[in-house]
Design an enzyme around this catalytic site. Structure first.
Site, PDB file in Angstrom:
ATOM      1  N   TYR A   1       0.790  -1.226   0.000  1.00 26.22           N
ATOM      2  CA  TYR A   1       0.000   0.000   0.000  1.00 26.22           C
ATOM      3  C   TYR A   1       0.825   1.281   0.000  1.00 26.22           C
ATOM      4  O   TYR A   1       0.257   2.369  -0.095  1.00 26.22           O
ATOM      5  CB  TYR A   1      -0.949   0.000   1.207  1.00 26.22           C
TER       6      TYR A   1
ATOM      7  N   ASN B   1     -13.430   3.151  -1.826  1.00 22.56           N
ATOM      8  CA  ASN B   1     -12.422   2.112  -1.622  1.00 22.56           C
ATOM      9  C   ASN B   1     -12.972   1.257  -0.480  1.00 22.56           C
ATOM     10  O   ASN B   1     -12.766   1.560   0.686  1.00 22.56           O
ATOM     11  CB  ASN B   1     -11.072   2.717  -1.247  1.00 22.56           C
TER      12      ASN B   1
ATOM     13  N   ASP C   1     -25.789  -3.887  -2.208  1.00 17.38           N
ATOM     14  CA  ASP C   1     -27.189  -3.490  -2.319  1.00 17.38           C
ATOM     15  C   ASP C   1     -27.370  -1.991  -2.108  1.00 17.38           C
ATOM     16  O   ASP C   1     -28.147  -1.339  -2.814  1.00 17.38           O
ATOM     17  CB  ASP C   1     -28.046  -4.272  -1.326  1.00 17.38           C
TER      18      ASP C   1
ATOM     19  N   HIS D   1      -9.174   0.804  -5.729  1.00 17.90           N
ATOM     20  CA  HIS D   1      -8.254  -0.008  -4.927  1.00 17.90           C
ATOM     21  C   HIS D   1      -6.840   0.519  -5.132  1.00 17.90           C
ATOM     22  O   HIS D   1      -6.433   0.762  -6.269  1.00 17.90           O
ATOM     23  CB  HIS D   1      -8.323  -1.480  -5.334  1.00 17.90           C
ATOM     24  N   ILE D   2      -6.123   0.667  -4.054  1.00 17.41           N
ATOM     25  CA  ILE D   2      -4.744   1.152  -4.126  1.00 17.41           C
ATOM     26  C   ILE D   2      -3.852   0.120  -4.812  1.00 17.41           C
ATOM     27  O   ILE D   2      -3.033   0.458  -5.660  1.00 17.41           O
ATOM     28  CB  ILE D   2      -4.228   1.493  -2.708  1.00 17.41           C
ATOM     29  N   SER D   3      -4.026  -1.139  -4.454  1.00 19.38           N
ATOM     30  CA  SER D   3      -3.241  -2.207  -5.083  1.00 19.38           C
ATOM     31  C   SER D   3      -4.016  -2.778  -6.266  1.00 19.38           C
ATOM     32  O   SER D   3      -5.224  -2.555  -6.399  1.00 19.38           O
ATOM     33  CB  SER D   3      -2.948  -3.322  -4.073  1.00 19.38           C
TER      34      SER D   3
END
Length: 150
Positions: free
Chosen positions: A25, A76, A89, A102-104
């Site tokens: 990260y 995220n 939902d 998403h960071i990765s």
């Protein structure tokens, strides 16, 4: 004219960015990401509501609140990406653009991270750009909002 409000929502453990698994990260903190996001949003004529929680219900309540206040959501969802049907939902009930972030690169990680439930509700997905993905997501959100106006 009022700037459109974008909810930037962050799920569990992201409060520990900078110290949590820096090989995956990086060393940028969530506070640094928030500051950079606010600066980038200003260049795009956007206002942001930046939040983080470790609690699934609180994250869902933020999505519910966004239904009344936000033009778009950047989320995220962290670990809830892969486990939370309730979050999926809630996101399906939001009519504006939704960007899953998403960071990765979740597709280069262990198999458990390959199938995001949240992606089913997302307008777009950004993964693997590190903390700079937040700025890219804000740029993309501006484009998505502009497309809706035409």
């Amino acid at each position: 004219m009022n700037e459109p409000i974008i909810f930037v929502l962050n799920g569990p453990n992201l409060n520990l960015l900078g110290e949590r698994e820096p090989a995956i990260y990086g060393q940028t903190t969530l506070a640094e990401i928030e500051a950079a996001s606010r600066a980038r949003a200003a260049t795009q004529g956007l206002a942001i509501e930046f939040r983080q929680t470790n609690l699934e219900g609180v994250l869902i309540e933020s999505v519910h609140e966004a239904r009344k206040r936000a033009a778009g959501i950047i989320i995220n969802p962290a670990g809830y990406s892969f486990t939370s049907i309730a979050l999926l939902d809630a996101l399906k009930m939001f009519d504006g653009p939704k960007i899953e972030l998403h960071i990765s690169n979740i597709h280069r990680r262990e198999e458990i991270y390959h199938r995001s439930l949240v992606s089913r509700a997302a307008t777009a997905v950004i993964a693997g750009l590190g903390p700079s993905g937040y700025g890219v997501a804000l740029d993309a959100m501006r484009l998505l909002l502009d497309e809706r106006r035409t």
